[in-house]
Design an enzyme around this catalytic site. Structure first.
Site, mmCIF file in Angstrom:
data_model
loop_
_atom_site.group_PDB
_atom_site.id
_atom_site.type_symbol
_atom_site.label_atom_id
_atom_site.label_comp_id
_atom_site.label_asym_id
_atom_site.label_seq_id
_atom_site.Cartn_x
_atom_site.Cartn_y
_atom_site.Cartn_z
ATOM 1 C CG ASP A 47 -31.818 -6.031 -30.118
ATOM 2 O OD1 ASP A 47 -30.819 -6.645 -30.022
ATOM 3 O OD2 ASP A 47 -32.105 -5.536 -31.482
ATOM 4 C CE1 TYR A 52 -31.774 -2.925 -36.473
ATOM 5 C CE2 TYR A 52 -32.286 -2.882 -34.133
ATOM 6 C CZ TYR A 52 -31.945 -3.365 -35.304
ATOM 7 O OH TYR A 52 -31.869 -4.907 -35.405
ATOM 8 C CE LYS A 77 -28.743 -6.548 -33.062
ATOM 9 N NZ LYS A 77 -29.843 -5.490 -32.956
ATOM 10 C CG HIS A 110 -26.415 -5.516 -37.479
ATOM 11 N ND1 HIS A 110 -27.148 -4.112 -37.092
ATOM 12 C CD2 HIS A 110 -27.262 -6.330 -37.533
ATOM 13 C CE1 HIS A 110 -28.380 -4.440 -37.388
ATOM 14 N NE2 HIS A 110 -28.540 -5.750 -37.434
#
Ligand SMILES: NC(=O)c1ccc[n+]([C@@H]2O[C@H](COP(=O)([O-])OP(=O)(O)OC[C@H]3O[C@@H](n4cnc5c(N)ncnc54)[C@H](OP(=O)(O)O)[C@@H]3O)[C@@H](O)[C@H]2O)c1
Length: 280
Positions: A47, A52, A77, A110
């Protein structure tokens, strides 16, 4: 030998491992090495997210790992700033460029960012990108019943998963029911409870002792028996292996209920409310 991990059937015919590996907030060499050791330990669901800022590292690990690409289920995402239709399409191409891969197994919206009100437009873009083959399955994260109903009503396409905050202090009984009723699989973010990890709570500690496992394994097993897919993050290879090893014991109904009863109204982590939180 890597352990056999059970799978869930998704509503589009794909299969998802029953536990995955979270990569936030890892970056740089730590992220590459952690994803490599997670794959070696047997994780197949990985994931990541645009926000990120580690798609390059996650992609490097996947490309250099000895595990074949088609055995890995990679999720990324779409961030809030890419919700407009054309931005969403360009955004997914950007993710693939950073990953150095030619498809994503799963892409999620997201956060719904309801004040911006473009999540349904983003969903239409993901539906079209799936048709084009750049994404195999499409889903959402942090969606409420209203957000889910809206995208389903507007496109006729039901997300395969809804990734939501879920841990013993915030067991999400209502949202799990909503997801189940709509045919959407629940994935759990911060599955161990992150900062407030409830490892020393009596129902967790006593179940750990009874089954000869660690408190973390009890919580992840609780997730699995709820029918949710946890995606614990650990930068430590030993904990990665431990977190994956939750399919050799079973919690009793009483243990399950006692852990779920740890839920409390203020149990949500800071910034976890989908109606309020905006993440661009
Ligand atoms: N969709 C969303 O909006 C959203 C939001 C938040 C997170 N996520 C995803 O969910 C993933 C997991 O959530 P999270 O990282 O917030 O929380 P988490 O997985 O519940 O907890 C991670 C923390 O627990 C520690 N830990 C892991 N295994 C352990 C064990 N067996 N014993 C003791 N401590 C342990 C880790 O430390 P070490 O690394 O030192 O082991 C880390 O500090 C993220 O990585 C991300 O991929 C998604």
């Amino acid at each position: 030998m890597a352990p056999q991990i059970p799978t869930h059937d998704l509503n589009d015919g794909a299969t998802l491992p029953a536990i995955g590996f979270g990569t936030y907030p890892m970056k740089g060499r730590e992220c590459v090495d952690s994803v490599l050791s997670a794959l070696e330990a047997g994780y197949r669901l990985i994931d990541t997210a645009v926000n990120y800022s580690n798609e390059e590292e996650v992609g490097e690990a996947i490309r250099t790992s000895s595990v074949p690409r088609d055995e890995i289920f990679l999720t990324s995402k779409l961030p809030g700033r890419h919700h407009a239709y054309d931005d969403a399409k360009a955004g997914v191409r950007g993710s693939l460029d950073r990953l150095g891969l030619d498809y994503l197994d799963l892409h999620l919206i997201h956060w719904p960012n309801p004040s911006v009100d473009k999540f349904a437009e983003a969903w239409r873009a993901l539906v079209d990108l799936r048709e084009e083959g750049l994404i195999r399955s499409i889903g959402v994260s942090n969606f409420t019943e209203a957000h889910l109903t809206r995208v389903i009503d507007e496109t006729g396409v039901t997300p395969v998963v809804n990734q939501i905050e879920l841990h013993p202090y915030f067991p999400q009984a209502e949202m799990r029911k909503v997801n189940d009723r709509l045919g959407v699989l629940t994935e759990s973010w911060s599955p161990l409870g992150k900062r407030q990890a409830p490892f020393s709570e009596p129902p967790v500690a006593s179940a750990a002792e009874a089954h000869g496992v660690t408190p973390g394994q009890v919580i992840l097993r609780w997730q699995v028996q709820l029918g949710a897919v946890p995606i614990p993050k650990s930068a430590t290879p030993e904990r990665q292996r431990q977190n994956l090893d939750v399919f050799g014991f079973e919690l009793t109904d009483a243990e399950m209920e006692a852990i779920t009863a740890l839920g409390r109204p203020d149990g949500r982590l800071f910034g976890g409310d989908p109606d309020i939180h905006e993440e661009m």
